[in-house]
Scaffold this motif. Structure first.
Motif, PDB file in Angstrom:
ATOM      1  N   GLY A  61      17.420 120.923  65.359  1.00  0.00           N
ATOM      2  CA  GLY A  61      16.993 121.459  64.068  1.00  0.00           C
ATOM      3  C   GLY A  61      16.083 120.541  63.275  1.00  0.00           C
ATOM      4  O   GLY A  61      15.177 120.996  62.569  1.00  0.00           O
ATOM      5  N   THR A  62      16.292 119.226  63.401  1.00  0.00           N
ATOM      6  CA  THR A  62      15.507 118.279  62.601  1.00  0.00           C
ATOM      7  C   THR A  62      14.023 118.271  62.994  1.00  0.00           C
ATOM      8  O   THR A  62      13.210 117.699  62.281  1.00  0.00           O
ATOM      9  CB  THR A  62      16.133 116.873  62.715  1.00  0.00           C
ATOM     10  OG1 THR A  62      17.505 116.974  62.340  1.00  0.00           O
ATOM     11  CG2 THR A  62      15.478 115.869  61.791  1.00  0.00           C
ATOM     12  N   HIS A  63      13.657 118.937  64.095  1.00  0.00           N
ATOM     13  CA  HIS A  63      12.219 118.970  64.397  1.00  0.00           C
ATOM     14  C   HIS A  63      11.440 119.789  63.361  1.00  0.00           C
ATOM     15  O   HIS A  63      10.213 119.766  63.371  1.00  0.00           O
ATOM     16  CB  HIS A  63      11.930 119.412  65.850  1.00  0.00           C
ATOM     17  CG  HIS A  63      12.218 120.846  66.154  1.00  0.00           C
ATOM     18  ND1 HIS A  63      12.415 121.298  67.436  1.00  0.00           N
ATOM     19  CD2 HIS A  63      12.341 121.930  65.376  1.00  0.00           C
ATOM     20  CE1 HIS A  63      12.646 122.596  67.414  1.00  0.00           C
ATOM     21  NE2 HIS A  63      12.603 123.004  66.172  1.00  0.00           N
ATOM     22  N   HIS A  64      12.162 120.459  62.442  1.00  0.00           N
ATOM     23  CA  HIS A  64      11.486 121.090  61.306  1.00  0.00           C
ATOM     24  C   HIS A  64      11.153 120.067  60.218  1.00  0.00           C
ATOM     25  O   HIS A  64      10.485 120.388  59.246  1.00  0.00           O
ATOM     26  CB  HIS A  64      12.369 122.181  60.688  1.00  0.00           C
ATOM     27  CG  HIS A  64      12.554 123.360  61.590  1.00  0.00           C
ATOM     28  ND1 HIS A  64      11.868 124.539  61.413  1.00  0.00           N
ATOM     29  CD2 HIS A  64      13.335 123.553  62.681  1.00  0.00           C
ATOM     30  CE1 HIS A  64      12.235 125.404  62.346  1.00  0.00           C
ATOM     31  NE2 HIS A  64      13.116 124.830  63.133  1.00  0.00           N
ATOM     32  N   LEU A  65      11.678 118.857  60.360  1.00  0.00           N
ATOM     33  CA  LEU A  65      11.584 117.872  59.271  1.00  0.00           C
ATOM     34  C   LEU A  65      10.906 116.586  59.731  1.00  0.00           C
ATOM     35  O   LEU A  65      11.143 115.523  59.181  1.00  0.00           O
ATOM     36  CB  LEU A  65      12.995 117.552  58.752  1.00  0.00           C
ATOM     37  CG  LEU A  65      13.790 118.749  58.227  1.00  0.00           C
ATOM     38  CD1 LEU A  65      15.242 118.376  57.997  1.00  0.00           C
ATOM     39  CD2 LEU A  65      13.180 119.272  56.931  1.00  0.00           C
ATOM     40  N   LEU A  66      10.051 116.677  60.746  1.00  0.00           N
ATOM     41  CA  LEU A  66       9.449 115.459  61.295  1.00  0.00           C
ATOM     42  C   LEU A  66       8.569 114.746  60.280  1.00  0.00           C
ATOM     43  O   LEU A  66       8.343 113.554  60.373  1.00  0.00           O
ATOM     44  CB  LEU A  66       8.622 115.784  62.543  1.00  0.00           C
ATOM     45  CG  LEU A  66       9.403 116.299  63.752  1.00  0.00           C
ATOM     46  CD1 LEU A  66       8.474 116.468  64.943  1.00  0.00           C
ATOM     47  CD2 LEU A  66      10.531 115.352  64.113  1.00  0.00           C
ATOM     48  N   GLN A  67       8.019 115.507  59.296  1.00  0.00           N
ATOM     49  CA  GLN A  67       7.102 114.886  58.339  1.00  0.00           C
ATOM     50  C   GLN A  67       7.771 114.662  56.989  1.00  0.00           C
ATOM     51  O   GLN A  67       7.121 114.524  55.964  1.00  0.00           O
ATOM     52  CB  GLN A  67       5.849 115.762  58.198  1.00  0.00           C
ATOM     53  CG  GLN A  67       5.124 115.878  59.528  1.00  0.00           C
ATOM     54  CD  GLN A  67       4.251 117.101  59.627  1.00  0.00           C
ATOM     55  OE1 GLN A  67       4.461 118.092  58.930  1.00  0.00           O
ATOM     56  NE2 GLN A  67       3.249 117.051  60.474  1.00  0.00           N
ATOM     57  N   VAL A  68       9.117 114.658  57.020  1.00  0.00           N
ATOM     58  CA  VAL A  68       9.920 114.522  55.815  1.00  0.00           C
ATOM     59  C   VAL A  68      10.711 113.219  55.965  1.00  0.00           C
ATOM     60  O   VAL A  68      11.016 112.825  57.089  1.00  0.00           O
ATOM     61  CB  VAL A  68      10.868 115.748  55.713  1.00  0.00           C
ATOM     62  CG1 VAL A  68      11.902 115.576  54.630  1.00  0.00           C
ATOM     63  CG2 VAL A  68      10.067 117.023  55.492  1.00  0.00           C
ATOM     64  N   PRO A  69      11.008 112.518  54.855  1.00  0.00           N
ATOM     65  CA  PRO A  69      11.774 111.271  55.012  1.00  0.00           C
ATOM     66  C   PRO A  69      13.234 111.486  55.406  1.00  0.00           C
ATOM     67  O   PRO A  69      14.125 111.351  54.585  1.00  0.00           O
ATOM     68  CB  PRO A  69      11.658 110.604  53.632  1.00  0.00           C
ATOM     69  CG  PRO A  69      11.351 111.704  52.684  1.00  0.00           C
ATOM     70  CD  PRO A  69      10.578 112.719  53.463  1.00  0.00           C
ATOM     71  N   VAL A  70      13.483 111.851  56.653  1.00  0.00           N
ATOM     72  CA  VAL A  70      14.843 111.863  57.199  1.00  0.00           C
ATOM     73  C   VAL A  70      14.931 110.682  58.171  1.00  0.00           C
ATOM     74  O   VAL A  70      13.905 110.160  58.595  1.00  0.00           O
ATOM     75  CB  VAL A  70      15.180 113.195  57.927  1.00  0.00           C
ATOM     76  CG1 VAL A  70      15.050 114.367  56.998  1.00  0.00           C
ATOM     77  CG2 VAL A  70      14.336 113.394  59.157  1.00  0.00           C
ATOM     78  N   PRO A  71      16.167 110.259  58.519  1.00  0.00           N
ATOM     79  CA  PRO A  71      16.290 109.086  59.401  1.00  0.00           C
ATOM     80  C   PRO A  71      15.492 109.253  60.702  1.00  0.00           C
ATOM     81  O   PRO A  71      15.520 110.320  61.320  1.00  0.00           O
ATOM     82  CB  PRO A  71      17.793 109.030  59.683  1.00  0.00           C
ATOM     83  CG  PRO A  71      18.433 109.728  58.534  1.00  0.00           C
ATOM     84  CD  PRO A  71      17.473 110.781  58.101  1.00  0.00           C
ATOM     85  N   THR A  72      14.803 108.190  61.078  1.00  0.00           N
ATOM     86  CA  THR A  72      13.944 108.265  62.261  1.00  0.00           C
ATOM     87  C   THR A  72      14.739 108.564  63.524  1.00  0.00           C
ATOM     88  O   THR A  72      14.290 109.331  64.372  1.00  0.00           O
ATOM     89  CB  THR A  72      13.163 106.951  62.416  1.00  0.00           C
ATOM     90  OG1 THR A  72      12.473 106.711  61.183  1.00  0.00           O
ATOM     91  CG2 THR A  72      12.154 107.036  63.539  1.00  0.00           C
TER      92      THR A  72
END
Lengths: 310, 455
Positions: free
Chosen positions: B251-262
């Motif tokens: 799911g986090t591949h929707h947030l690759l350009q957002v500051p979530v943990p690398t």
């Protein structure tokens, strides 16, 4: 492997639980809760505006998520974790059918937003945003309060600027056309005031200027440049009637500067992100030729002959 | 027949109820899509507050997911689970009650969303009371399925049964989690973790609901239509378990350009590429089962829908893996490319399979042939044309937007160049809406028409 009902249900739920532990629970307990340097709390009015933003599905077309690769509005500041710490729910959005709004606060004065919400095509003729007149002015004001807070402390700084210059702009407008034009021109740096439009007026250039005028200017300044576009009833000071510029030392450079930078405090936005240099000169020539009826295009000082000249 | 006997629901009553539910809501869902697409080309066309784009967009999405596709797939599930287990459904009456509540939940969802009562989280918009209804219907479906399994006369569980039971159990759980039902007022966490949870949930609506149910239907329909045993039990096992292990991470591949943990982004990218394994394992299994027997697939309109859906599964999944690559996403993120991808996945893959399952079981549960094979074929071609058209048109729009933005063009500046494609998109929406109307007519006449009935 024998697939019993227990293996199917318990097995798949165990996998889910393990994944939730790693990808949801661990990020949750290790989350960063320090506010960023631009963070501030929302006021109650802004919080109410945010609820309207959610209720009307603004999030489907507007992101609040500035990326390292962005150039558009708000791109001066890349989003940080600490910007979002009070957002419940977070409204990152998933589509930019319209622009990102992370730093929208203070980009425009409140009256621009009122006209824009009533019908977005009033201020931005090519917009495809729904008209929000049905909300009524009270809710539009609440929504505007939220929008003007986007960008938090940075928005506050921009809003303070809007208010300060709005006072001056209103005073200048109420002092009559002569004083108004003098006030407008006096705030343009001298170098720009002395600069004529370096692009000679040509039929092709005027045609480009006309197209740009229709796409960007018409809503406020009107089809004939008299300042009574559909926006006019909603904003104050009202849009400029270009004919008052005639004979009042408005150079091509002044037009360029005002289009590029906008006039903070009035509804006149800056167009430096929307329009490249030649386009701003073109629309300046168009306004000078058709509406002011006085053009300094291609007059001295011109410098070295430009390669583009016919 | 005794007087009480008449009150007993007939066999497959539940499957029939879900089929007609799906056919009906497909009409409403595609209409909402058409209306939204029309508003993007003529934004002043509707001046009614509760019908503007921001309101109908979530209605379209939720109706497609929970009104059209899921009930369509369940229509087939409620047919094949008892068949595969050589027993009857645990309770047709419970099934009918479930279908009733399902429709009540949909009406509640549509009316609250149109009224602006929304939690504003994509795919998790429905407010708390509607959430509870949804969770309840999932529990009811699960009880009916698992009790049927418990009363089975066939000791072996076929792969379709695994998928159906797992999909309902997992989605019940992720729905509760993703909608944060323990926080009734906002239904959300706070800050960046809310985004992580939202996209975990949002992606799992496809990964743990639509995909396993669709694959369950495909695993039933394709061998049945081909009259061929399944190619490999081992591949079934690998495909089943790897789907849940891999899909849930991404799911986090929707947030690759957002500051979530690398590290979380890395997991999501790696597993997105890893999705090739569960996808190809299942497709190899299904396609080898159908090898040399495509004529039989073609002969049954339901199987034709389903087989086409498996091909679309390939496209949607491979495209999805590519889109998780950060370099690709610089172009595709935040624009209509993603909308195109969603239409390949939900309409062309799981929507096609839902329709296929529905048409495959319809003659069997209605006890008579389809009202019109011609209309079903027509719907097939309209859906294929519509969804392929969406894929092409929206990908073009996405590329225009993505490249223009990367080059520093503002969103506003790019709008006029999108206009002709938005017109095409609305035209394709009209095609899909027509196909839904045709489908509803056909399903309705097949189930409730008088033709061939005893006088």
């Amino acid at each position: 492997m024998k697939m019993t009902p227990r293996a199917v249900v318990i097995g798949s739920l165990t996998i889910l639980a393990a994944v939730v532990f790693v990808t949801i629970w661990v990020p949750w307990v290790t989350r960063q809760t320090t506010p960023s340097e631009i963070y501030r709390e929302r006021t109650e009015l802004e919080a109410a505006g945010r609820r309207l933003y959610i209720a009307n599905g603004c999030v489907y077309c507007h992101t609040q998520s500035i990326r390292t690769i962005d150039w558009g509005m708000g791109a001066e500041r890349i989003a940080r974790v600490g910007d979002y710490i009070a957002d419940r729910p977070i409204l990152l959005g998933s589509s930019r059918t319209g622009p990102d709004l992370s730093q929208e606060g203070g980009e425009h004065p409140d009256d621009w937003h009122l006209a824009h919400f009533i019908n977005p095509r009033y201020t931005r003729p090519n917009s495809i945003m729904p008209p929000f007149a049905f909300l009524g002015t009270e809710k539009i004001d609440t929504l505007t309060a939220y929008i003007q807070g986007l960008g938090m402390q940075q928005a506050d700084r921009r809003m303070a600027r809007q208010r300060r210059w709005k006072n001056e702009a209103v005073r200048a407008y109420e002092a009559g056309p002569e004083a108004n034009v003098a006030w407008l021109n006096q705030h343009v740096p001298q170098g720009w005031r002395d600069l004529p439009n370096p692009y000679p007026t040509s039929p092709a250039g005027l045609a480009r200027g006309r197209k740009l005028y229709q796409d960007f200017c018409l809503g406020c300044h009107g089809p004939v440049g008299d300042g009574v576009g559909p926006v006019q009833p909603w904003i104050y000071p009202p849009p400029l009637n270009f004919t008052v510029l005639k004979g009042r030392e408005t150079s091509g450079g002044i037009l360029y500067y005002q289009i590029m930078n906008g006039i903070t405090g009035t509804a006149m936005p800056y167009f430096k992100k929307d329009l490249e240099s030649e386009k701003i000169w073109d629309v300046g020539n168009y306004v000078a030729e058709y509406f002011i009826d006085q053009s300094d295009a291609n007059t001295e000082p011109r410098g070295i002959d430009a390669a583009y000249e016919p | 027949m005794s007087a009480t006997g008449k009150l007993q629901p007939e066999p497959y009553e539940t499957a029939r109820a879900f089929c007609i539910t799906s056919a009906f809501w497909m009409v409403v869902a595609t209409f909402m899509g058409l209306l939204g697409a029309t508003e993007l080309i003529a934004p002043d066309i509707v001046r009614i507050g509760w019908l503007h784009f921001g309101r109908i967009r979530p209605v379209h999405v939720n109706l497609v997911l929970f009104g059209f596709v899921t009930p369509g797939l369940l229509g087939a599930v409620f047919y094949f689970v008892p068949r595969l287990l050589r027993t009857e459904l645990y309770s047709e009456r419970l099934g009918l009650v479930t279908a009733g509540f399902w429709n009540i939940a949909l009406v509640a969802a549509v009316s609250t969303l149109l009224a602006g009562a929304t939690q504003g989280r994509e795919y998790a918009e429905m407010i708390w009371p509607v959430d509870l209804l949804v969770v309840m219907v999932f529990i009811l479906v699960f009880i009916n399925l698992i009790m049927t399994v418990a009363r089975r006369r066939e000791p072996l569980l076929y792969v379709s049964v695994w998928y159906a039971c797992a999909a309902i159990a997992l989605t019940g759980a992720t729905y509760v989690l993703g909608n944060v039902v323990w926080v009734p007022d906002t239904g959300s966490l706070v800050g960046i973790p809310d985004a992580i949870l939202l996209w975990f949930y949002g992606h799992n609506i496809f990964g743990l609901l639509l995909t396993p149910l669709s694959l369950g239907v495909a695993y039933y329909v394709i061998p049945k239509a081909c009259r061929n045993p399944l190619y490999s039990h081992t591949l079934s096992l690998v495909g089943f378990w790897s789907l849940f292990v891999v899909y849930t991470h991404i799911g986090t591949h929707h947030l690759l350009q957002v500051p979530v943990p690398t590290w979380l982004k890395v997991i999501s990218i790696v597993d997105s590429i890893g999705m090739v394994i569960p996808v190809m394992v299942v497709l190899i299994n299904l396609w080898y089962t159908a090898q040399g027997r495509l004529g039989e697939i073609h002969a049954d309109v339901g199987a034709k829908f389903v087989f086409t859906g498996t091909i679309m599964y390939f496209f949607a999944s491979i495209q999805g893996s590519m889109m998780a690559l950060p370099q690709v996403q610089r172009v595709t993120h935040f624009n209509n490319w993603v909308v195109g991808h969603a239409h390949i996945g939900v309409l062309a893959f799981s929507g096609m399979i839902a329709l296929g399952g529905l048409y495959f079981v319809l003659p069997r549960i209605a006890g008579r042939p389809l009202h019109s094979r011609l209309l079903a074929d027509l719907q097939y071609w309209l859906v294929l044309l519509g969804s392929a058209g969406f894929a092409v048109v929206l990908t073009i729009v996405g590329l225009i937007q993505g490249q223009a933005w990367l080059n520093g063009e503002t969103v506003y500046r790019v709008l006029p160049s999108l206009y002709p494609y938005y017109v095409l998109r609305a035209s394709l929406g009209a095609i899909l809406f027509s196909s839904a109307v045709i489908g509803f007519y056909n399903v309705f006449r097949t189930l409730y028409g008088q033709r061939g009935a005893a006088a």
